[in-house]
Structure formats: structure tokens, C-alpha cells
Design an enzyme around this catalytic site. Structure first.
Site, PDB file in Angstrom:
ATOM      1  N   LYS A 172      87.950  -4.770  31.718  1.00 54.02           N
ATOM      2  CA  LYS A 172      88.641  -3.735  30.949  1.00 54.02           C
ATOM      3  C   LYS A 172      87.738  -2.525  30.813  1.00 54.02           C
ATOM      4  O   LYS A 172      86.580  -2.710  30.448  1.00 54.02           O
ATOM      5  CB  LYS A 172      89.006  -4.296  29.568  1.00 54.02           C
ATOM      6  CG  LYS A 172      89.738  -3.306  28.677  1.00 54.02           C
ATOM      7  CD  LYS A 172      90.004  -3.899  27.306  1.00 54.02           C
ATOM      8  CE  LYS A 172      90.735  -2.872  26.453  1.00 54.02           C
ATOM      9  NZ  LYS A 172      90.968  -3.323  25.082  1.00 54.02           N
ATOM     10  N   LYS A 201      83.932  -5.936  29.243  1.00 56.19           N
ATOM     11  CA  LYS A 201      84.641  -4.868  28.541  1.00 56.19           C
ATOM     12  C   LYS A 201      83.674  -3.711  28.338  1.00 56.19           C
ATOM     13  O   LYS A 201      82.619  -3.879  27.728  1.00 56.19           O
ATOM     14  CB  LYS A 201      85.143  -5.388  27.202  1.00 56.19           C
ATOM     15  CG  LYS A 201      85.927  -4.376  26.388  1.00 56.19           C
ATOM     16  CD  LYS A 201      86.415  -5.020  25.094  1.00 56.19           C
ATOM     17  CE  LYS A 201      87.222  -4.059  24.249  1.00 56.19           C
ATOM     18  NZ  LYS A 201      87.660  -4.713  22.992  1.00 56.19           N
TER      19      LYS A 201
END
Ligand code: ZN
Length: 328
Positions: free
Chosen positions: A251, A198
Site C-alpha cells: 500500500k 505500507k
């Protein structure tokens, strides 16, 4: 062989030929739909930074879940907006918190829908950071103290009936810690979807408005990844796989297709990608101005995430894309 013996256009000549040689597919099966759950009754308020997305109170979720399942979307992921925030985000593990009640409501209404819960504290803390703050260390996130709370939250989601727990705070060791805690309490059937790679991304802007989770001070660069790094992503994913992650996530998606591709090549576990709020908002805004064809751009974007190697896509477009895909 080369031209004129080889003519690649031969296989693009008709729709049926093109279908035969198509390498990547996009279907409602690939989608996980994010839902924002808030306190109150009878609430379905559109989120201004995410047009077409809503804050739902728990009593409005059964109908929404039924609609999602009817569209052929197999899963939702829940984000909670708590009644009240505090310094450590304790409402995240309240047995009767909004998310816990939401899980029970959805699983009762549509038992076959896979319910994942985002496990983090940024929506739940007064300071907006993803866990316990160590004031003595200059306001850094206290990794190990946050792990304890994350374990409490994950157990409460499992007890409510969640199928998947999705830790998103990029804490060191969180997958192994959660796996052990869940297994000890006989939740060995609950899967872990790790936000493994992420990035500290500007593309999260509209989400933070939607989830009211903008940090009151500092930023998240101390725990989320530097957008410049891909080898580090592989290392992060390797650690999570080793600790028992069932699914690993990259992400955001669109600006990180190369990372999705690398992760796909390196690992055998299913790969998820989060088509984040900023990606959604850019498309909506450009379409509103009449600058792009919304539907075609949306499907092309989602297909690109699949082509890069994602098995599943967390996307705010899930419902509208599913409708288009089902109607051919
Ligand atoms: Zn967080």
C-alpha cells in the site's frame, strides 16, 4: 529470428487473437470494496474527498452488501468511525462498536460475502495516531502496548463474525501476536491480511478526511515505510509471512508497482494491493475536468496492478469497475 520473418503485429490483428494472447485478466473476483461505517441511523452521506463513496450507518449496510455481492465482488473491508474517540482508541474493541455491529449485519444479510476488518486505531484515537502514545518517549507510538489493544480488537471482530482481520498499523510483531491470540480463542479459521509493506504516503490524503484520522501532531514516518525503500519491504513481508500472514499487502499501489512485482516474485502467499484514496481522487478529478477517459483509465490502472502481480485489489472503484467488466 528477426524482421521481416518475425512480425509481432500478426497476433494483434483481430480481437480474438488479442484475447488468445492476453497475459493478465481483470474481474470482479479480484476486488475488495472498502466501506466506511459510522454511528447513527439512516445515514448514507457522500464523502466529499471521495466522490461516489459514502459513510454508512449500520442499518444501511445490508442493502449495500447485497448490491456488492450481486456485482460479483467477493469481499468488503470495513473501516469504523467511532461514536467517541479517546486516548487509546478503546471503542475499537467495544463488543457493540460500529464495526462489530456492521460485521454482524453484513454476515446475516449476505453470509457468503467475505468480511474483512481493518484493525487499527487511528480513526479511534483523539490524537489520530495508530495506537498508544508513549508521552515519555516524545510521543512515539508504543509498539508493545498497542499490540495488546490490537489483540483485543481482533478478537472482538472475530467474535462478531469477521472472516479476515487486517492489521494496518505497521507494528513490529503484529501478525504473530494476532495469530496466537486468535488461535487461543478457537478462531484459527480467521485469516490475517497484513498491511505488510505500507508506505508513509501522501496518497492517503482523501482517506484521512473520510476516516477523520489525520494525526493531531507529528506524522507516521516512525512506523510506516520510507517511499524510497524496496529491500525493506521484502524484509517486512518476510517477517509477516514467517509469523503466519495468510495474505500480504502493498500500500499504496500505483506508485509502488515495482514493490508489488518484487513481493510477487519473492513469496508464494497471495498478494493484495491497495489502490488508495489519492489514486482514486486523482482519476475522478481529472475525469471531471474532461482531461481523461474515466472508465478506460480506471480499468487500465486496475489491470496494471494485476499485471504487477497483485492477486486482489482493495479499491473504491470496485463497484463501477465490476459493472463495466460484467457488461463486457
Ligand atoms: Zn492507523
Amino acid at each position: 529470428m528477426s524482421f521481416p520473418d518475425t512480425r509481432p503485429r500478426r497476433l494483434r490483428r483481430t480481437p480474438a487473437l488479442r484475447r488468445l494472447v492476453r497475459e493478465t485478466t481483470l474481474a470482479p473476483d479480484n476486488f475488495i470494496f472498502p466501506l466506511f461505517v459510522c454511528p447513527g441511523k439512516g445515514v448514507k452521506n457522500e464523502i466529499s474527498s471521495l466522490p461516489g463513496q459514502y459513510h454508512f450507518s449500520v442499518d444501511n449496510l445490508a442493502r449495500e452488501a447485497e448490491e456488492i455481492a450481486k456485482l460479483g465482488i467477493p469481499s468488503v473491508i470495513l473501516f469504523g468511525l467511532p461514536e467517541k474517540k479517546d486516548e487509546v482508541g478503546s471503542e475499537a474493541w467495544a463488543p457493540d462498536g460500529v464495526v462489530q455491529r456492521a460485521v454482524r449485519t453484513i454476515k446475516k444479510a449476505v453470509p457468503e460475502l467475505v468480511v474483512a476488518v481493518d484493525a487499527c486505531f487511528c480513526e479511534y484515537t483523539t490524537h489520530g495516531h495508530c495506537g498508544v502514545i508513549d508521552r515519555e518517549r516524545g510521543g512515539a507510538l508504543d509498539n508493545d502496548a498497542t499490540l495488546e489493544n490490537l489483540g483485543r480488537a481482533a478478537l472482538s471482530y472475530a467474535r462478531a463474525g469477521a472472516d479476515v482481520v487486517a492489521p494496518s498499523g505497521m507494528l513490529d510483531g503484529f501478525v504473530g501476536f494476532l495469530r496466537e491470540g486468535l488461535d487461543e480463542e478457537n478462531f484459527d479459521h480467521v485469516a490475517i491480511l497484513s498491511y505488510a509493506a505500507k508506505y508513509a504516503s501522501a496518497y492517503y490524503g482523501p482517506f484521512r478526511a473520510a476516516a477523520d484520522s489525520t494525526p493531531a501532531f507529528g506524522d507516521r514516518h516512525g512506523y510506516q515505510m520510507d517511499p524510497a525503500n524496496v529491500r525493506e519491504a521484502i524484509r517486512e513481508v518476510a517477517l509477516d509471512v514467517e509469523e503466519g500472514a495468510d495474505i500480504v499487502m502493498v500500500k499504496p499501489a500505483l506508485a509502488y508497482l515495482d514493490v508489488i512485482g518484487e513481493v510477487r516474485r519473492e513469496f508464494d502467499v497471495p498478494v493484495a494491493a491497495y489502490n488508495v484514496s489519492g489514486e482514486y481522487a486523482m482519476l475522478k478529478a481529472a475525469a471531471e475536468k474532461g482531461w481523461i477517459d474515466h472508465d478506460r483509465t480506471m480499468l487500465e490502472t486496475l489491470l496494471s496492478i494485476r499485471r504487477a502481480g497483485a492477486d486482489m485489489i482493495l479499491t473504491y472503484h470496485a463497484k463501477e469497475a465490476a459493472k463495466l467488466l460484467r457488461n463486457g
